[in-house]
Design a protein around this motif. Sequence first.
Motif, PDB file in Angstrom:
ATOM      1  N   GLY A 163       0.825  -1.196   0.000  1.00  0.00           N
ATOM      2  CA  GLY A 163       0.000   0.000   0.000  1.00  0.00           C
ATOM      3  C   GLY A 163       0.856   1.241   0.000  1.00  0.00           C
ATOM      4  N   PHE A 164       0.208   2.417   0.130  1.00  0.00           N
ATOM      5  CA  PHE A 164       0.919   3.687   0.179  1.00  0.00           C
ATOM      6  C   PHE A 164       1.754   3.780   1.461  1.00  0.00           C
ATOM      7  CE2 PHE A 164      -1.738   5.366  -3.231  1.00  0.00           C
ATOM      8  CZ  PHE A 164      -0.843   6.215  -3.860  1.00  0.00           C
ATOM      9  N   PRO A 165       2.747   4.662   1.486  1.00  0.00           N
ATOM     10  CA  PRO A 165       3.480   4.873   2.743  1.00  0.00           C
ATOM     11  C   PRO A 165       2.580   5.461   3.829  1.00  0.00           C
ATOM     12  CG  PRO A 165       4.695   5.768   0.855  1.00  0.00           C
ATOM     13  CD  PRO A 165       3.338   5.416   0.366  1.00  0.00           C
ATOM     14  N   ASN A 166       2.863   5.103   5.085  1.00  0.00           N
ATOM     15  CA  ASN A 166       2.194   5.659   6.266  1.00  0.00           C
ATOM     16  C   ASN A 166       0.698   5.324   6.312  1.00  0.00           C
ATOM     17  OD1 ASN A 166       2.343   7.019   8.687  1.00  0.00           O
ATOM     18  ND2 ASN A 166       1.808   9.001   7.795  1.00  0.00           N
ATOM     19  N   VAL A 167       0.335   4.120   5.829  1.00  0.00           N
ATOM     20  CA  VAL A 167      -1.065   3.709   5.919  1.00  0.00           C
ATOM     21  C   VAL A 167      -1.295   2.729   7.070  1.00  0.00           C
ATOM     22  CG1 VAL A 167      -1.541   4.097   3.479  1.00  0.00           C
ATOM     23  CG2 VAL A 167      -0.724   1.851   4.232  1.00  0.00           C
ATOM     24  N   GLY A 168      -0.227   2.244   7.728  1.00  0.00           N
ATOM     25  CA  GLY A 168      -0.381   1.364   8.887  1.00  0.00           C
ATOM     26  C   GLY A 168       0.050  -0.067   8.660  1.00  0.00           C
ATOM     27  N   LEU A 214       4.457   4.254  -4.475  1.00  0.00           N
ATOM     28  CA  LEU A 214       3.835   5.445  -5.053  1.00  0.00           C
ATOM     29  C   LEU A 214       3.301   5.099  -6.441  1.00  0.00           C
ATOM     30  CD1 LEU A 214       6.450   8.174  -4.022  1.00  0.00           C
ATOM     31  CD2 LEU A 214       4.304   7.598  -2.891  1.00  0.00           C
ATOM     32  N   ASP A 215       2.328   5.865  -6.871  1.00  0.00           N
ATOM     33  CA  ASP A 215       1.656   5.561  -8.138  1.00  0.00           C
ATOM     34  C   ASP A 215       2.389   6.250  -9.293  1.00  0.00           C
ATOM     35  OD1 ASP A 215      -0.098   4.674 -10.001  1.00  0.00           O
ATOM     36  OD2 ASP A 215      -1.730   6.041  -9.484  1.00  0.00           O
ATOM     37  N   HIS A 216       3.396   5.548  -9.835  1.00  0.00           N
ATOM     38  CA  HIS A 216       4.040   6.032 -11.050  1.00  0.00           C
ATOM     39  C   HIS A 216       4.561   4.829 -11.822  1.00  0.00           C
ATOM     40  CE1 HIS A 216       7.195   6.830  -7.782  1.00  0.00           C
ATOM     41  NE2 HIS A 216       7.505   5.671  -8.314  1.00  0.00           N
ATOM     42  N   ALA A 217       5.184   5.071 -12.951  1.00  0.00           N
ATOM     43  CA  ALA A 217       5.589   3.997 -13.851  1.00  0.00           C
ATOM     44  C   ALA A 217       6.678   3.134 -13.201  1.00  0.00           C
ATOM     45  CB  ALA A 217       6.102   4.579 -15.161  1.00  0.00           C
ATOM     46  N   LEU A 218       6.818   1.910 -13.734  1.00  0.00           N
ATOM     47  CA  LEU A 218       7.763   0.962 -13.156  1.00  0.00           C
ATOM     48  C   LEU A 218       9.196   1.423 -13.305  1.00  0.00           C
ATOM     49  CD1 LEU A 218       7.910  -1.828 -11.783  1.00  0.00           C
ATOM     50  CD2 LEU A 218       8.209  -2.823 -14.052  1.00  0.00           C
ATOM     51  N   GLN A 258      -6.357   3.949  -7.437  1.00  0.00           N
ATOM     52  CA  GLN A 258      -5.584   3.929  -8.672  1.00  0.00           C
ATOM     53  C   GLN A 258      -4.300   3.091  -8.508  1.00  0.00           C
ATOM     54  OE1 GLN A 258      -4.932   7.986  -9.784  1.00  0.00           O
ATOM     55  NE2 GLN A 258      -7.089   8.414 -10.237  1.00  0.00           N
ATOM     56  N   LEU A 259      -3.618   3.252  -7.373  1.00  0.00           N
ATOM     57  CA  LEU A 259      -2.433   2.429  -7.125  1.00  0.00           C
ATOM     58  C   LEU A 259      -2.815   0.949  -7.070  1.00  0.00           C
ATOM     59  CD1 LEU A 259       0.567   2.102  -6.346  1.00  0.00           C
ATOM     60  CD2 LEU A 259      -0.118   2.429  -3.964  1.00  0.00           C
ATOM     61  N   PHE A 260      -3.954   0.634  -6.472  1.00  0.00           N
ATOM     62  CA  PHE A 260      -4.415  -0.760  -6.401  1.00  0.00           C
ATOM     63  C   PHE A 260      -4.616  -1.329  -7.806  1.00  0.00           C
ATOM     64  CE2 PHE A 260      -7.958  -3.830  -6.037  1.00  0.00           C
ATOM     65  CZ  PHE A 260      -7.347  -4.756  -5.220  1.00  0.00           C
ATOM     66  N   THR A 262      -3.109  -0.254 -10.483  1.00  0.00           N
ATOM     67  CA  THR A 262      -1.823  -0.277 -11.180  1.00  0.00           C
ATOM     68  C   THR A 262      -1.044  -1.563 -10.878  1.00  0.00           C
ATOM     69  OG1 THR A 262      -1.730   2.135 -11.084  1.00  0.00           O
ATOM     70  CG2 THR A 262       0.333   0.961 -11.523  1.00  0.00           C
ATOM     71  N   ILE A 263      -1.031  -1.964  -9.628  1.00  0.00           N
ATOM     72  CA  ILE A 263      -0.233  -3.137  -9.249  1.00  0.00           C
ATOM     73  C   ILE A 263      -1.054  -4.431  -9.252  1.00  0.00           C
ATOM     74  CG2 ILE A 263       1.297  -1.723  -7.832  1.00  0.00           C
ATOM     75  CD1 ILE A 263      -0.166  -2.706  -5.370  1.00  0.00           C
ATOM     76  N   ARG A 264      -2.359  -4.351  -9.520  1.00  0.00           N
ATOM     77  CA  ARG A 264      -3.185  -5.559  -9.454  1.00  0.00           C
ATOM     78  C   ARG A 264      -2.793  -6.614 -10.483  1.00  0.00           C
ATOM     79  NH1 ARG A 264      -9.752  -5.645  -8.604  1.00  0.00           N
ATOM     80  NH2 ARG A 264      -9.874  -7.877  -8.086  1.00  0.00           N
ATOM     81  N   PRO A 265      -2.340  -6.255 -11.687  1.00  0.00           N
ATOM     82  CA  PRO A 265      -1.927  -7.316 -12.631  1.00  0.00           C
ATOM     83  C   PRO A 265      -0.769  -8.169 -12.125  1.00  0.00           C
ATOM     84  CG  PRO A 265      -2.307  -5.267 -13.796  1.00  0.00           C
ATOM     85  CD  PRO A 265      -2.382  -4.940 -12.345  1.00  0.00           C
ATOM     86  N   ILE A 266       0.024  -7.644 -11.186  1.00  0.00           N
ATOM     87  CA  ILE A 266       1.169  -8.412 -10.686  1.00  0.00           C
ATOM     88  C   ILE A 266       0.692  -9.608  -9.870  1.00  0.00           C
ATOM     89  CG2 ILE A 266       3.261  -8.277  -9.274  1.00  0.00           C
ATOM     90  CD1 ILE A 266       3.407  -5.320  -9.897  1.00  0.00           C
ATOM     91  N   PHE A 267      -0.379  -9.449  -9.087  1.00  0.00           N
ATOM     92  CA  PHE A 267      -0.871 -10.537  -8.227  1.00  0.00           C
ATOM     93  C   PHE A 267      -2.292 -10.943  -8.600  1.00  0.00           C
ATOM     94  CE2 PHE A 267      -1.157  -6.410  -6.035  1.00  0.00           C
ATOM     95  CZ  PHE A 267      -2.520  -6.260  -5.902  1.00  0.00           C
ATOM     96  N   SER A 268      -2.577 -10.957  -9.874  1.00  0.00           N
ATOM     97  CA  SER A 268      -3.937 -11.265 -10.326  1.00  0.00           C
ATOM     98  C   SER A 268      -4.362 -12.696 -10.000  1.00  0.00           C
ATOM     99  CB  SER A 268      -4.038 -11.030 -11.836  1.00  0.00           C
ATOM    100  OG  SER A 268      -3.081 -11.835 -12.516  1.00  0.00           O
ATOM    101  N   SER A 269      -3.428 -13.621  -9.893  1.00  0.00           N
ATOM    102  CA  SER A 269      -3.778 -15.015  -9.659  1.00  0.00           C
ATOM    103  C   SER A 269      -3.745 -15.396  -8.180  1.00  0.00           C
ATOM    104  CB  SER A 269      -2.807 -15.925 -10.420  1.00  0.00           C
ATOM    105  OG  SER A 269      -1.471 -15.711  -9.989  1.00  0.00           O
ATOM    106  N   ARG A 270      -3.602 -14.439  -7.290  1.00  0.00           N
ATOM    107  CA  ARG A 270      -3.502 -14.739  -5.873  1.00  0.00           C
ATOM    108  C   ARG A 270      -4.639 -14.074  -5.099  1.00  0.00           C
ATOM    109  NH1 ARG A 270       2.643 -13.135  -5.262  1.00  0.00           N
ATOM    110  NH2 ARG A 270       2.188 -12.261  -7.315  1.00  0.00           N
TER     111      ARG A 270
END
Length: 620
Positions: A163-168, A214-218, A258-260, A262-270
Motif C-alpha cells: 500500500g501507500f506509505p504511512n497507511v499502517g 507510489l503511483d508512477h511507472a515501473l 488507482q495504485l491498487f 496499477t499493481i493488481r496485474p502483478i498478483f492477479s492469480s492470488r
Amino acid sequence: MAVQDFVNIILSKTQRKTPTVIHKQFDIGRIRRFYMRKVKYTQTNFHEKIKTILDEFPKLESIHPFFADLINMLYEAEHFTLALKQLKRAMDYIDKVGDEYVKMLKYGDSLYRCKQLKRAALGRMATVIKKQKDSLQYLEEVRQHLSRLPSIDPEAPSLLLCGFPNVGKSSFLNTITKADVDVQPYAFTTKSLYVGHTNYNYLKFQVIDTPGLLDHALDERNNIEMLAITALTYINAAIVYVVDVSEECSETLESQYQLFNTIRPIFSSRPVVVALNKIDVQPVDSLSPEKKAILEKFSEGGVQLVPMCAKEGDSGCSEVRNVACDKILDISVERKLKERKMGDIMSNITIVQPEIRDNKARPPCIPTKVLEKKMKKMEVDDGGEKKKLVSCLEMCAENYDLPEEQKYDIRPEIMDGKNVADFLHPDIREKLEELLKEQEMLEQAGMFDPPEPETDEDRLVRELMEKLRQHKALLKAESHVDNTTKSKMPRQSRKAMKIMAGRSRRLLLLMSINNRANNVIGVQAHYRVASRSQSKAPVLKKARLDVSTNRVRSNSRMTPRDQSGMRDPSMQAKVKHIAKKSQTKMNRDARKGEADRKILNMRPKHLLSGKRGIGKTQRR
C-alpha cells in the motif's frame, strides 16, 4: 578482509606449517623438495580460500527467482557476476604460476637459485591477489548486506502487506506478530523487507511488510519501491492491501484505488484482502457517498473488505489475518485436489452408503447368551418379605469357605499395582500352622519374657566400659589436635599399658561369662586380685603421670626435625625458603642433588654420530 591481510594470512600459514631450516650441506635433491613443498603449499592455500568464496556466494542461475531478482536489483547482477569471474580467473592463474615454478624448481642447481625461484613464485601469487582488491572489497560489502536481509521462504504460506506509505502496514505487522518494526508518523519509515510469524489453525504463516509504493511507472521506481514489487511478483502469498480510510497518509481514497489498479496485474492469480485501516479516526459508516462508492470499487472481482484499527491493539487485525489465511488454505486444498496423486488416492477409497429396504425399526441389541454370562440377575427372597436382584457374583459368594460376615466383602483383584492372585499360596494353611507352632516354642523358651532388672555386677561392667570408651575418644581427639601420630609415651610404658589392657579384657570376659553365677562381692574380689597382679609390672623410671590428661607421657620433649633449633615460626619459614632457593639450580638441571649422576639422554650425539673406523667398536 583487506587484501593485505588476506596475503599475510596465507604467507604466515606457509611459514608455520612447512619446514623452515635448511643447510648448505643438504644434497640438492633435498633442497629442491624443500622449496617445492613451500610453493605447492602456498598455491593450495590460495586455491582453497578463493574456492570457498566462490562456493559460498549464491549463483543467480541456481537460486529462487525472488532472491536472484533481489540481488540483481540491489547489487547489479553484472557487477556481482563479473567480480566472481575475476576471482575465478585469479585462482586459475595462481594454479598456473604454482605449477610452472614447481617444474622450474625440479632443475634448480643450487641453494641460492632454488630460494630465488621460491621467492619469485610467492611474490607473483601475492601480486595476483593484490590486483583483485576492488573485487574482494565489493564482494565483502555484498556479503555483509546479504547477511542483514531477513530470512524469507518464498514457498511458505505468507501474508504480504502493501500500500501507500504511512497507511499502517508496520503497525499491523507488530500487532499480529512478535516483530518489533519501527513505526513513525511520517512516510517511508520502512526501507526494507521485514518478516514476522503468526499461527492460525495450528499452522505457521509468514507476514511480510514491504516499503510503501507510489503511483508512477515501473521504470521510475527506486530500489526501495522495487523491493515491494519483487516481493509481490515472486512470493506465493495472500495480498493484504492496506487502505487509509481517514486519508491521513496525504493520499485520497481515489489515488489509493488507482495504485491498487496499477499493481493488481502483478498478483492477479492470488487471493487479495483489502484492509480498511484507521476506522477509529474515520468510521466507514460516516464516509460520504462518493467515498463509499470508491470503496465498493475495491470489492470488484471477489475482493473482501475488512475494517480494522492497527493502532488500538487487536481491533479487527485478527479478522484480517483469519480471512487471508483461510483464502490461502482454500487455494492449497484446491491445488492438491487437482494433482494426479490425489486422483490415485481417491480411486482407492470406497464409501458405502446403506440403502433403506423397509420401514422396520432395528435398534441395537445385545445377544442373549452375553447377557446370561455378564449381566445375569436372579430374584432371591430376602428374609421372606421381599425379593431383590442378585448378580451371579453374589450367588457364587454363598459357596465361599468364609465367615458369614466376610462372604460378601469386596475383594480387589489388583492392590498396590500388583495382582492379588500372585500372592495366594496353595499351602497357606500349613504354613500358618507351622508359624504358630514355632511362635509357641519361642514363648516357652522365654524369648518374649520381659528383661531382668540390672544387677550391681551389670552396672559395674557397664560403667567400666563407658570409661574405656570415653578415654579412647579423648585420645583420638588429642591426636587430631596435635596433627601427628607419634607416640607420647616411652616404649616400656606402652608395653605396660598393653599388659593392663589385656588383663582388663580378660577380666571383663570372665565377668560376662559368670554374671549369672557370681555375685557382686566375688567380682570385686577378683578385680582386686587383678589389680595386685598389675602392681607387679616393671617400674618405669623415666615415665610420669600427666595430671591434666591422666596419661603417661615422656620426660623428653620430642621436636620435629625441621623445627629443631628454630625460635619461632617466622624463622622456620625463612629457613624453608632458603633451602628451596638453594635447590633451584638442581631443579633446572633435572637433578635431585649434587650426587645425581643420571644421564637422561641415552643416545648422546658425540658418541653416535659420524663414521666408525676399524677397531673402534670396543668402546661403544
